[in-house]
Scaffold this active site. Structure first.
Site, PDB file in Angstrom:
ATOM      1  N   VAL A  33      -5.701 -27.242  21.960  1.00  0.00           N
ATOM      2  CA  VAL A  33      -6.926 -26.453  21.782  1.00  0.00           C
ATOM      3  C   VAL A  33      -7.995 -27.282  21.047  1.00  0.00           C
ATOM      4  CG1 VAL A  33      -6.201 -25.276  19.639  1.00  0.00           C
ATOM      5  CG2 VAL A  33      -7.788 -24.157  21.194  1.00  0.00           C
ATOM      6  N   ASP A  34      -7.565 -28.192  20.192  1.00  0.00           N
ATOM      7  CA  ASP A  34      -8.487 -29.079  19.467  1.00  0.00           C
ATOM      8  C   ASP A  34      -9.285 -29.920  20.474  1.00  0.00           C
ATOM      9  OD1 ASP A  34      -9.669 -30.482  17.396  1.00  0.00           O
ATOM     10  OD2 ASP A  34      -7.846 -31.506  16.741  1.00  0.00           O
TER      11      ASP A  34
END
Ligand code: AR6
Length: 175
Positions: A33-34
């Protein structure tokens, strides 16, 4: 609790005041997700992360910092660092994961933000068992909202089916 909402999909598309990033303590980006947040938001996010690193150093596990959301529909990104499963006792891991949710919501409040979307922190690369993570996350958010918060809505955004089903079951039985 009606302030808590469940969503399925990509957090970078959420039209909320703040999306939370499952970052690492370097704050320099990564996968999962980063990576998705930095790609969707563009380089302005990394620029602010670099500034924070220069001023404050690394972000400890359980803590949170805030930057622009760049090109995303959200206004801000709150970067928090989840515990790596196996690096702490189980009890400490659960406390540190709860800290991520609490400290992110505190930071949102301090910035006058009312709607916050969380991914399932630590349940990807960091290997936190999804059922234990979901219970700790829901409990931490419920406690926070229950103690007189200005936050109006909290979204748990589940990317994978297993997390979505876990949250769905926990939120419908506990409500
Ligand atoms: N939207 C919402 N959730 C997502 C998305 C997305 N676009 N992409 C993945 N997920 P992870 P961690 C879910 O690995 O375990 C990074 O490299 C995914 O299905 O992103 O906290 C950081 O830089 C999973 O449920 O984060 C750190 O080094 C959840 O997001 C490290 O990974 C978290 O998975 C952090 O590991």
């Amino acid at each position: 609790m009606e302030k808590i909402k469940l969503a399925r999909g990509d957090i970078t598309k959420m039209e909320v005041d703040a999306v939370v990033n499952a970052a690492n303590s370097s704050l320099m980006g990564g996968g999962g997700v980063d990576g998705a947040i930095h790609r969707a938001g563009g380089p302005a996010i990394l620029e602010e992360c670099k500034q924070i690193r220069a001023e404050c150093g690394k972000c400890p596990t359980g803590q949170a910092v805030i930057t622009t959301a760049g090109n995303m529909p959200a206004r801000k990104v709150i970067h928090t660092v989840g515990p790596i499963w196996g690096h702490h006792s189980e009890k400490d891991s659960e406390r540190l994961l709860a800290d991520c949710y609490r400290n992110s919501l505190k930071l949102a409040e301090a910035n006058g933000l009312k709607s916050v979307a969380f991914p399932n922190i630590s349940t990807g690369v960091y290997g936190f068992p999804k059922d234990k993570a979901a219970k700790a996350a829901i409990q931490a958010v419920k406690e926070f909202l229950g103690s007189g918060s200005s936050i109006e809505s909290v979204y748990f955004v589940c990317f994978d089916e297993e997390n979505f089903h876990l949250y769905n079951a926990l939120l419908t039985t506990n409500n």
